[in-house]
Motif scaffolding. Structure first.
Motif, PDB file in Angstrom:
ATOM      1  N   CYS A 187      15.778 -79.073 -16.271  1.00 47.05           N
ATOM      2  CA  CYS A 187      16.115 -79.722 -17.533  1.00 47.05           C
ATOM      3  C   CYS A 187      16.882 -79.032 -18.616  1.00 47.05           C
ATOM      4  CB  CYS A 187      14.859 -80.279 -18.128  1.00 47.05           C
ATOM      5  SG  CYS A 187      14.828 -81.119 -19.965  1.00 47.05           S
ATOM      6  N   ALA A 188      16.560 -77.848 -18.880  1.00 49.99           N
ATOM      7  CA  ALA A 188      17.296 -76.929 -19.882  1.00 49.99           C
ATOM      8  C   ALA A 188      18.774 -76.761 -19.607  1.00 49.99           C
ATOM      9  CB  ALA A 188      16.374 -75.514 -19.926  1.00 49.99           C
ATOM     10  N   ARG A 189      18.842 -76.500 -18.142  1.00 45.20           N
ATOM     11  CA  ARG A 189      20.216 -76.357 -17.778  1.00 45.20           C
ATOM     12  C   ARG A 189      21.194 -77.819 -18.225  1.00 45.20           C
ATOM     13  NH1 ARG A 189      21.669 -71.992 -14.560  1.00 45.20           N
ATOM     14  NH2 ARG A 189      23.463 -73.017 -14.706  1.00 45.20           N
ATOM     15  N   GLU A 190      20.475 -78.865 -17.528  1.00 42.75           N
ATOM     16  CA  GLU A 190      21.291 -80.194 -18.101  1.00 42.75           C
ATOM     17  C   GLU A 190      21.623 -80.296 -19.502  1.00 42.75           C
ATOM     18  OE1 GLU A 190      20.954 -84.572 -16.763  1.00 42.75           O
ATOM     19  OE2 GLU A 190      19.108 -83.573 -16.947  1.00 42.75           O
ATOM     20  N   ILE A 191      20.589 -79.814 -20.194  1.00 42.93           N
ATOM     21  CA  ILE A 191      20.567 -80.145 -21.864  1.00 42.93           C
ATOM     22  C   ILE A 191      21.814 -79.090 -22.305  1.00 42.93           C
ATOM     23  CG2 ILE A 191      19.616 -79.754 -23.858  1.00 42.93           C
ATOM     24  CD1 ILE A 191      17.099 -80.900 -22.691  1.00 42.93           C
ATOM     25  N   ASP A 192      21.716 -78.012 -21.592  1.00 40.98           N
ATOM     26  CA  ASP A 192      22.690 -76.805 -22.167  1.00 40.98           C
ATOM     27  C   ASP A 192      24.039 -77.178 -21.932  1.00 40.98           C
ATOM     28  OD1 ASP A 192      23.611 -74.363 -23.157  1.00 40.98           O
ATOM     29  OD2 ASP A 192      23.269 -73.433 -21.406  1.00 40.98           O
ATOM     30  N   GLY A 193      24.411 -77.728 -20.654  1.00 43.10           N
ATOM     31  CA  GLY A 193      25.712 -78.247 -20.176  1.00 43.10           C
ATOM     32  C   GLY A 193      26.278 -79.268 -21.213  1.00 43.10           C
ATOM     33  N   THR A 194      25.395 -80.267 -21.660  1.00 45.03           N
ATOM     34  CA  THR A 194      25.677 -81.520 -22.292  1.00 45.03           C
ATOM     35  C   THR A 194      26.034 -80.916 -23.972  1.00 45.03           C
ATOM     36  OG1 THR A 194      24.082 -82.722 -21.001  1.00 45.03           O
ATOM     37  CG2 THR A 194      24.900 -83.753 -23.049  1.00 45.03           C
TER      38      THR A 194
END
Length: 208
Positions: A187-194
């Protein structure tokens, strides 16, 4: 000061990560102030331990955080309101209906803003400012930078009514609450990319 408000349910995982990861990706001296709140949050000082660990692994700062409930005032005062899921965007609009054009999900806003960058390049700012972009958007490369936060928000709101719709779940980021650490990290990686795309789209926020 340009205030970007991220909203999730408990203000424990998703909105916290979005707030602090955007802060980490903005240029030094940025005029953008990332904030967060939760639709069911309780006031509480300090960041949840697993959230802080993942955040700091990705280069964010976990210090000085305090969870807080979403209020109409927070929505009204924000330049841009970004829910981590549709339910959060809808909660913000219920609290402050006049903020509708400033309320999106995080993934929805980035998808529409990047998709409308070529339109902005052509000058369709609707009299709300002059937008300039730098460079094209080949697959896998950075989106063009658009100068003028208010121009981006207004143009993205207009595009919401004309862009091809996507399934609602595609614009949501799932809640990792109570799930294994690997889910929280994903989840954190997805948020970071966005939020990294958001920061680059807005030129790191340094000129706002």
């Amino acid at each position: 000061m340009t205030r970007v408000l991220f909203i999730c349910t408990g203000n424990v995982h998703r909105s916290v990560l979005a707030e602090r990861l955007l802060a980490a990706r903005l240029a030094p001296g940025s005029a953008v102030r990332p904030e967060s709140a939760g639709t069911q949050a309780r006031p509480w000082s300090g960041m949840e331990a697993s959230t802080r660990a993942v955040l700091e692994e990705l280069g964010g700062d976990g210090s000085g955080f305090a969870a807080r409930p979403l209020t109409a005032q927070l929505v009204a005062e924000a330049t841009l309101v970004l829910g981590l899921a549709h339910e959060h965007r809808e909660a913000a609009v219920r609290l402050a209906p006049t903020a509708l054009r400033r309320c999106f999900t995080l993934k929805e806003f980035v998808r529409l803003a990047v998709g409308g960058a070529d339109t902005l390049r052509g000058g369709e700012a609707g009299g709300e400012g002059t937008a300039t972009t730098h460079g094209d958007v080949p697959d896998g490369q950075d989106p063009p930078v658009v100068d003028g936060f208010d121009v981006v928000v207004a143009a993205t709101a207009r595009r919401r009514g004309t862009a091809t719709p996507v399934p609602p779940a595609e614009d949501d980021i799932s809640d990792p609450w109570g799930r294994p650490h690997s889910v929280l990290y994903g989840c954190a990686r997805e948020i970071d990319g966005t939020v990294s795309t958001l920061a680059r789209l807005l030129g790191g926020g340094a000129s706002l």
